[in-house]
Design an enzyme around this catalytic site. Structure first.
Site, mmCIF file in Angstrom:
data_model
loop_
_atom_site.group_PDB
_atom_site.id
_atom_site.type_symbol
_atom_site.label_atom_id
_atom_site.label_comp_id
_atom_site.label_asym_id
_atom_site.label_seq_id
_atom_site.Cartn_x
_atom_site.Cartn_y
_atom_site.Cartn_z
ATOM 1 C CE LYS A 1 -12.785 12.213 10.230
ATOM 2 N NZ LYS A 1 -13.756 11.295 10.816
ATOM 3 C CB CYS B 1 12.791 -35.633 9.980
ATOM 4 S SG CYS B 1 13.293 -34.561 11.328
ATOM 5 N NE ARG C 1 -14.202 5.534 -0.175
ATOM 6 C CZ ARG C 1 -13.129 5.310 -0.909
ATOM 7 N NH1 ARG C 1 -12.581 4.119 -0.937
ATOM 8 N NH2 ARG C 1 -12.604 6.283 -1.612
ATOM 9 C CD GLU D 1 -12.197 1.775 8.018
ATOM 10 O OE1 GLU D 1 -13.012 2.606 7.534
ATOM 11 O OE2 GLU D 1 -11.177 1.399 7.414
ATOM 12 C CB CYS E 1 9.508 -35.400 12.120
ATOM 13 S SG CYS E 1 10.630 -36.681 12.697
ATOM 14 C CB SER F 1 -10.447 8.170 -0.107
ATOM 15 O OG SER F 1 -9.877 8.871 -1.161
ATOM 16 C CG ASP G 1 -1.961 -1.050 1.178
ATOM 17 O OD1 ASP G 1 -1.984 -1.781 0.170
ATOM 18 O OD2 ASP G 1 -2.747 -1.152 2.135
ATOM 19 C CD GLU H 1 6.883 -1.170 -2.521
ATOM 20 O OE1 GLU H 1 8.091 -1.358 -2.719
ATOM 21 O OE2 GLU H 1 6.053 -2.087 -2.492
ATOM 22 C CE1 TYR H 2 -2.653 2.112 -6.771
ATOM 23 C CE2 TYR H 2 -3.317 3.422 -4.866
ATOM 24 C CZ TYR H 2 -3.535 2.992 -6.168
ATOM 25 O OH TYR H 2 -4.623 3.460 -6.857
ATOM 26 C CG ASP H 3 -0.780 5.020 -0.144
ATOM 27 O OD1 ASP H 3 -1.676 4.704 -0.947
ATOM 28 O OD2 ASP H 3 -0.847 4.819 1.086
HETATM 29 S S1 IVH Z 1 -13.132 9.883 7.704
HETATM 30 C C1 IVH Z 1 -13.909 12.275 4.092
HETATM 31 N N1 IVH Z 1 -12.330 8.740 9.933
HETATM 32 O O1 IVH Z 1 -9.924 5.766 6.009
HETATM 33 C C2 IVH Z 1 -13.601 11.500 5.310
HETATM 34 N N2 IVH Z 1 -11.985 7.602 7.887
HETATM 35 O O2 IVH Z 1 -8.842 7.017 3.280
HETATM 36 C C3 IVH Z 1 -13.641 10.074 5.060
HETATM 37 N N3 IVH Z 1 -10.939 5.423 8.111
HETATM 38 O O3 IVH Z 1 -12.440 5.387 3.606
HETATM 39 C C4 IVH Z 1 -13.289 9.201 6.109
HETATM 40 N N4 IVH Z 1 -10.766 5.436 10.302
HETATM 41 O O4 IVH Z 1 -12.187 3.644 5.429
HETATM 42 C C5 IVH Z 1 -12.416 8.648 8.591
HETATM 43 N N5 IVH Z 1 -11.691 7.820 11.973
HETATM 44 C C6 IVH Z 1 -11.793 7.739 10.634
HETATM 45 C C7 IVH Z 1 -11.331 6.604 9.934
HETATM 46 C C8 IVH Z 1 -11.453 6.595 8.543
HETATM 47 C C9 IVH Z 1 -10.550 4.748 9.202
HETATM 48 C C10 IVH Z 1 -10.806 4.959 6.719
HETATM 49 C C11 IVH Z 1 -12.073 4.943 5.926
HETATM 50 C C12 IVH Z 1 -11.855 5.849 4.777
HETATM 51 C C13 IVH Z 1 -10.361 5.875 4.686
HETATM 52 C C14 IVH Z 1 -9.909 7.185 4.117
#
Ligand code: IVH
Length: 687
Positions: free
Chosen positions: A307, A425, A149, A191, A443, A92, A43, A45-47
């Site tokens: 957030k 063995c 999702r 989640e 064995c 996401s 993941d 590396e993908y990111d």
């Molecule tokens: S908020 C726009 N809060 O992370 C906000 N996401 O890459 C969207 N995730 O798809 C998500 N814990 O699967 C939020 N406390 C959390 C989270 C959370 C895990 C996951 C979720 C989301 C991904 C975002």
């Protein structure tokens, strides 16, 4: 100025080339991940690829095309599930890997809102659970539809599967006075995840059945939720943390913190570690705090989510194509990395099970150096199609042993060598056997060196007989010297024997000798566990001890006796019966009892019995009425005396029961004191 214009008009050809290449690569990895369910990079590396592309596109917006992977939220739902549109798209998050990027996020928000730089912004901080996002639709408080999702706009209907998760309420209720009324419709976001413990249990079960283990708890959770048959989902323990809302009718939340405070009052589970912080510095501090305790959590997290607290600012900030501007995922160091598989060794376990172990080019994963990883069994190797010399994706998940997730076939040079599973063995050369329906080669030689060493170590381990000072090196030396061919031999070793071990002088030898003597006094549960019966772990051993009370009863129990105990299945019952049916095992146990192994109640363990028979040696001949001869012998030993089989001048008492044998004659000849049963009982204080 002029230079900038030229730059904008004339994008360097290597950039255009790079962007093209990145898109091709990302599309390929998306396909591997979503379509084939078989990714070839981590993941992280993908990111990294995605980030590089996004950065280039930000710098050269002319290069953005509608089909660029940056312009898409996710992927189409799999066939077989009904589609469910999300009224509010499930977006996401943008990722940050370091502090600078987090500070930049905070600055960007202030710039966007026109706030002065020194005006703090309040954020909520939450662990980022590594599971899969779901939406739960509640109408008039009733859970009506639940979905994954999917591509962010349309998900899969997994309502029935979600209903098997006990922490998802089927109806919302106002659990406190101050809670807002349940809205006529509310879409809850959360989640779904699997605990590390459940993940390990599930994988052990899968490996035992010859199925492929899941690579990580997230895949296991996703695989379990996306089952067409909900009864399968029900068997896997899944859980949820709710963290947000989508559409809400008839009520307007003002802050993210209010959402997090309200959901539990309606009966929804939120993560207990969520927090409200005053500024971005505190959010960064929270990240460090959580990263420190990360390993101790029973579930996997891969970062924190930051957030903006004030929802009116969310509206002002808005969203980009696939992610909002008001939130950020601040990731931890990845637990998956790539490295090279140098060799495979075959380890022989306590039950003779052969486990292939990958020897890796040492690599850091989340602060720990990993050099070995389990390959489980022959089928696992075959299914992965992993070879010596391969680049492999390795992952460490909590306290789970490092695992090889997959070989990276694209990086093969042709020089890789197939892994050949041994037929014999590796230690004792006995031909390996595999039971029908099992995936594990074993064995069958009970005296095999390696399995013997492991049996000794298990026997001596803290929760078994707790013999201090008996580590791997000593166990190996004891076997090498031929002192121990069977765990019962431990109780027949003399002080001088230990002094012959490499690195042992008097003091060390005495300590170990005494530790072994001390271990003779133990609990039945510890002893059962120490025997190393397949499928009998610590808890099972305690259960058996409690149910059967004596070793005799357990040793003579039938499969059906065992099956009548809740928690004991057929496999376990059969394994126990087979173990005690085995003549070698019975002999071994008898020898340990003869040597003075006795069982005490757990709480009385530390209590010392008065050693009234200290220095006295006993011989028994003929049958006793009030107890078996073994019980009498154990009694003597418990009270500090010794028991021997042959009558010599060193013997203090010969206990004569009914129909005594030649020992009685010999005692008379040598003039040794003989006593009858009654006198013996008096002596031990039991008349
Ligand atoms: S908020 C726009 N809060 O992370 C906000 N996401 O890459 C969207 N995730 O798809 C998500 N814990 O699967 C939020 N406390 C959390 C989270 C959370 C895990 C996951 C979720 C989301 C991904 C975002």
């Amino acid at each position: 100025m002029a230079e900038e214009k030229i730059n904008k008009r004339e994008i360097p050809p290597e950039i255009i080339e790079r962007v093209k290449k990145l898109r091709e690569e990302i599309d390929y990895h998306n396909y591997r991940y979503y379509v084939l369910d078989s990714p070839v990079i981590s993941d992280a590396e993908y990111d990294a690829l995605m980030r590089e592309l996004k950065e280039l596109e930000e710098k050269y917006p002319e290069l953005i095309t509608p089909d660029s992977p940056t312009q898409r939220v996710g992927f189409k739902p799999a066939e077989g599930f009904k589609e469910v549109p999300h009224v509010e798209p499930m977006l996401s998050l943008d990722d940050a890997m370091n502090e600078e990027e987090v500070i930049e996020f905070d600055k960007r928000i202030k710039r966007f809102l026109g706030f002065p730089e020194d005006q703090p912004i309040e954020y909520t901080v939450e662990p980022k659970i590594d599971g899969l996002a779901v939406e739960l639709v509640y109408e008039n408080g009733v859970f009506v539809v639940g979905s994954t999702r999917g591509d962010g706009y349309v998900g899969e209907d997994v309502t029935n599967n979600l209903k098997t998760i006990k922490t998802i309420p089927l109806r919302l209720r106002k659990f406190t006075e101050d809670a807002p009324d349940i809205p006529p419709r509310v879409d809850i976001r959360g989640e779904v995840f699997m605990t590390k413990e459940e993940f390990q249990r599930l994988n052990e079960e899968r490996v035992r059945k010859g199925e492929l283990p899941f690579a990580n708890p997230r895949n296991a959770a996703a695989g379990s939720l996306r089952q067409l048959d909900p009864s399968i989902t029900a068997k896997r323990k899944l859980d949820i943390f709710c963290y947000g809302v989508g559409r809400v009718d008839g009520y307007k939340f003002k802050t993210q913190w209010e959402i997090l405070q309200t959901l539990p009052k309606w009966g929804l589970k939120i993560n207990p570690m969520v927090k409200l912080v005053k500024n971005i510095q505190e959010a960064i501090k929270y990240h460090h705090e959580i990263e420190r305790i990360r390993e101790t959590l029973p579930y996997e997290i891969d970062g924190i989510v930051i957030k903006v607290n004030d929802l009116s600012l969310w509206e002002k900030l808005g969203t980009k194509a696939r992610s909002p501007r008001y939130a950020l995922a601040y990731k931890f160091q990845p637990t998956q990395v790539t490295t090279q598989l140098i060799d495979v060794v075959f380890q022989v376990g306590r039950t003779g099970a052969i486990t292939p172990v990958a020897i890796l080019k040492p690599v850091q994963i989340g602060g720990v150096i990993v050099e070995r990883a389990t390959l489980h069994n022959e089928d696992f190797i075959k299914n992965l199609d992993v070879r010596i010399g391969d680049w492999v994706l390795v992952q460490r998940a909590g306290d789970v042993i490092p695992q090889i997730v997959m070989p990276i076939k694209d990086r093969r040079t042709g020089k890789e060598k197939e892994i050949v599973f041994p037929t014999h063995c590796p230690i004792c050369r006995t031909k390996l056997v595999k039971k029908p329906g099992e995936a594990i080669w074993r064995c069958p030689n009970p005296n095999c060196y390696a399995s013997l060493v492991r049996k000794i170590l298990h026997f001596a381990s803290r929760n078994a007989m707790n013999i201090e000072g008996l580590g791997e090196k000593v166990a190996r030396d004891l076997v090498d010297k031929g002192f121990v061919q069977n765990i019962a031999d431990l109780y027949y070793l003399k002080l001088e024997d230990f002094m012959k071990l490499p690195g042992f002088a008097y003091k060390k030898a005495k300590n170990l000798y005494e530790a072994i003597q001390k271990s003779k006094k133990t609990t039945l549960a510890r002893f059962i566990y120490a025997l190393g019966i397949r499928h009998v772990g610590e808890a099972m051993a305690y259960l058996l001890a409690e149910k059967f009370k004596t070793l005799d009863k357990l040793m003579n129990a039938s499969v059906s006796d065992l099956l009548s105990i809740p928690g004991v299945g057929y496999e376990v019952a059969k394994s126990i019966v087979d173990f005690f049916k085995n003549e070698e095992n019975r002999k071994m146990i008898q020898r340990m009892l003869d040597a003075g192994v006795t069982f005490i109640e757990e709480e009385k363990k530390e209590e010392e019995k008065p050693k009234i028979l200290e220095g006295k040696t006993f011989v028994f001949t003929g049958a006793l009425k009030s107890m078996t001869r073994d019980q009498a012998k154990r009694k003597v030993i418990e009270l500090g005396g010794k028991v021997t089989d042959s009558v010599s001048r060193k013997v203090d008492y010969v206990v004569v029961g009914e129909s005594p044998g030649s020992k009685y004659q010999r005692a008379l000849q040598l003039g040794i004191k003989t006593i009858n049963e009654e006198e013996f009982l008096k002596l031990i204080g039991k008349a």
